[in-house]
Scaffold this active site. Structure first.
Site, PDB file in Angstrom:
ATOM      1  CG  HIS A 165      26.820  17.088   6.169  1.00  0.00           C
ATOM      2  ND1 HIS A 165      27.102  15.218   5.792  1.00  0.00           N
ATOM      3  CD2 HIS A 165      25.236  16.564   5.730  1.00  0.00           C
ATOM      4  CE1 HIS A 165      26.221  15.024   5.711  1.00  0.00           C
ATOM      5  NE2 HIS A 165      25.269  15.324   6.096  1.00  0.00           N
ATOM      6  CG  ASN A 193      28.972  13.008   3.857  1.00  0.00           C
ATOM      7  OD1 ASN A 193      29.391  14.590   5.079  1.00  0.00           O
ATOM      8  ND2 ASN A 193      28.175  13.369   3.893  1.00  0.00           N
ATOM      9  CG  ASP A 241      20.888  16.373   6.183  1.00  0.00           C
ATOM     10  OD1 ASP A 241      21.779  15.378   6.157  1.00  0.00           O
ATOM     11  OD2 ASP A 241      20.301  15.954   5.383  1.00  0.00           O
ATOM     12  CG  HIS A 294      25.705  21.546  -1.634  1.00  0.00           C
ATOM     13  ND1 HIS A 294      26.845  20.611  -1.599  1.00  0.00           N
ATOM     14  CD2 HIS A 294      24.448  21.204  -1.002  1.00  0.00           C
ATOM     15  CE1 HIS A 294      25.976  19.267  -1.309  1.00  0.00           C
ATOM     16  NE2 HIS A 294      24.972  19.044  -0.821  1.00  0.00           N
TER      17      HIS A 294
HETATM   18 ZN   LIG Z   1      21.510  11.088   4.848  1.00  0.00          ZN
HETATM   19 ZN   LIG Z   2      22.815  14.033   6.248  1.00  0.00          ZN
END
Ligand SMILES: [Zn+2]
Ligand SMILES: [Zn+2]
Length: 419
Positions: free
Chosen positions: A61, A93, A303, A307
């Site tokens: 991400h 996302n 992954d 944050h």
């Molecule tokens: Zn996921």
């Molecule tokens: Zn993810």
């Protein structure tokens, strides 16, 4: 400019040349591999180091556009190359969601100056809502390597089937975040002994396994390709192993935290241990390792989910899920999984390249010079100060780790060098 990697031990399970050989790189490509490849303007002394085909991360991400306070494409890819990644697949996302060609184009544009290659993964459904398919054709033509609603499951089985079929018409697949939200309920950590002791609502492993089972059946019945993201449970791995034995076109990944940590780490209520799917139990950790080593799990994906501290240094129940993972993935694998360099090359380079159908994951004459060099035996203590990513959220801070990336080369350019 010519660049030479001298005296390193080449690990190259998908190629023909390996062992102690030099590599010469010209104009971004490998021009010679051998004992005497000639001179170069720049020489990397790789004596005692291991030379891998560039690592590819199937799942991260980068948060741009929209959440640049957590990470942006530049800060994220700088952290990625420090972790040895020459290419990363970024999830959709973002804000706005990467569900149109325009947002993919924006990401491509921002990624142009990034030190690592960025392969976008487009949203499978508009707004990640699971209701309406995106224009996968347009997004594919702009370089999307797969489609996913990551962060959210595709709750309707009919919608999932349609998404898989539609993606396949463009030669692409769905990367599935497997989670039955109705079973997950209000859970915030793995359901088991630890959640009972800590008094925190649990997430049943069935939430993940039920969705894996459904999607494996869809893939198997309709002959569709499927990639399952972040597998975390022994039961999920067993389902995938059985499906693969039947010839189902499924691949999957797990993340370093699923073989390096279990839910006993949540006992300090440190929100850096909050991740989705949650850290499971010791038996699951063992199963993830076994699955990676026997080939049931094809790849290690980070992954990487950075944050801001205001979303993490708070009450466990309220904190965001995710671990900042680029900078520890390789070390965690060497420390907790295996020091077999061939196996590591398969999990970090060869299989990820195969899954997204990129001509990389191999060191050979004429190929793009995407190369990761590492010191497999170097030990260090991982500190918060060392983290380049904007996301400092790691439960591994303070741990002693082994295996360090020393150089990362993308298209023949040395984009990272450890000091
Ligand atoms: Zn996921
Ligand atoms: Zn993810």
């Amino acid at each position: 400019m010519k660049l030479k990697i001298s005296g390193g031990d080449i690990v190259n399970p998908a190629g023909e040349q390996f062992g102690k050989l030099d590599i010469l790189i010209e104009d971004g490509k490998i021009s010679a591999i051998g004992k005497d490849v000639g001179d170069a303007e720049r020489v990397i002394d790789a004596a005692g180091l291991t030379v891998f085909p560039g690592f590819i991360d199937l799942h991260c991400h980068l948060r741009e556009p929209g959440q640049e306070y957590k990470e942006d494409i530049m800060s994220g890819t700088k952290a990625a190359v420090k972790g040895g990644y020459t290419a990363v697949c970024c999830m959709p996302n973002t804000k706005p969601v990467m569900d149109t060609a325009a947002v993919v184009a924006l990401v491509n544009d921002r990624a142009r100056r990034a030190p690592a290659k960025v392969y976008p993964v487009g949203a499978a459904s508009v707004g990640l809502s699971g209701k309406e398919l995106t224009e996968m054709g347009e997004m594919s033509s702009l370089g999307c390597v797969a489609f996913s609603d990551d962060g959210h499951p595709i709750e309707s089985g009919a919608m999932m089937r349609r998404a898989m079929m539609y993606a396949q018409t463009y030669g692409k697949m769905i990367m599935a975040h497997e989670e039955d939200l109705s079973i997950k309920g209000e859970g915030i950590m793995n359901e088991g002994y630890q959640s009972t002791v800590l008094g925190m609502p649990g997430i049943s492993r069935v939430a993940e396994e039920a969705m894996i089972a459904r999607d494996l059946l869809l893939a198997q019945t309709y002959g569709l390709k499927l990639h399952i993201q972040h597998v975390s449970t022994a039961g999920g791995i067993e389902l995938i192993r059985a499906a693969k034995a039947k010839g189902t076109r499924v691949t999957c990944e797990s993340a370093p935290h699923y073989f390096s940590a279990d839910d006993s780490m949540c006992a300090g209520f440190d929100a850096n241990t909050k991740v989705n799917p949650p850290l499971r139990e010791k038996g699951d950790v063992k199963a993830v390792k076994a699955g990676l080593l026997d080939g049931t799990i094809d790849a290690i994906a980070t992954d990487h989910a950075p944050h801001h501290k205001d979303e993490k240094k708070i009450e466990f129940a309220l904190a965001a899920s995710g671990i900042s993972g680029f900078e520890t993935a390789f070390s965690l694998a060497v420390t907790n999984l295996t020091d077999d360099a061939d196996k590591l090359a398969e999990l970090f380079s060869v299989n990820p390249a195969r899954i997204i159908e990129k001509k990389s994951g191999v060191i050979e004459n004429g190929s793009f010079a995407d190369i990761t060099i590492a010191d497999m035996s170097k030990q260090y203590t991982f500190t918060e100060q060392s983290i380049i990513s904007k996301g400092k959220n790691s439960p591994f801070i303070g741990q002693k780790l082994k295996g360090v990336v020393t150089h990362t080369i993308v298209d023949g350019e040395l984009v990272y060098e450890a000091n």
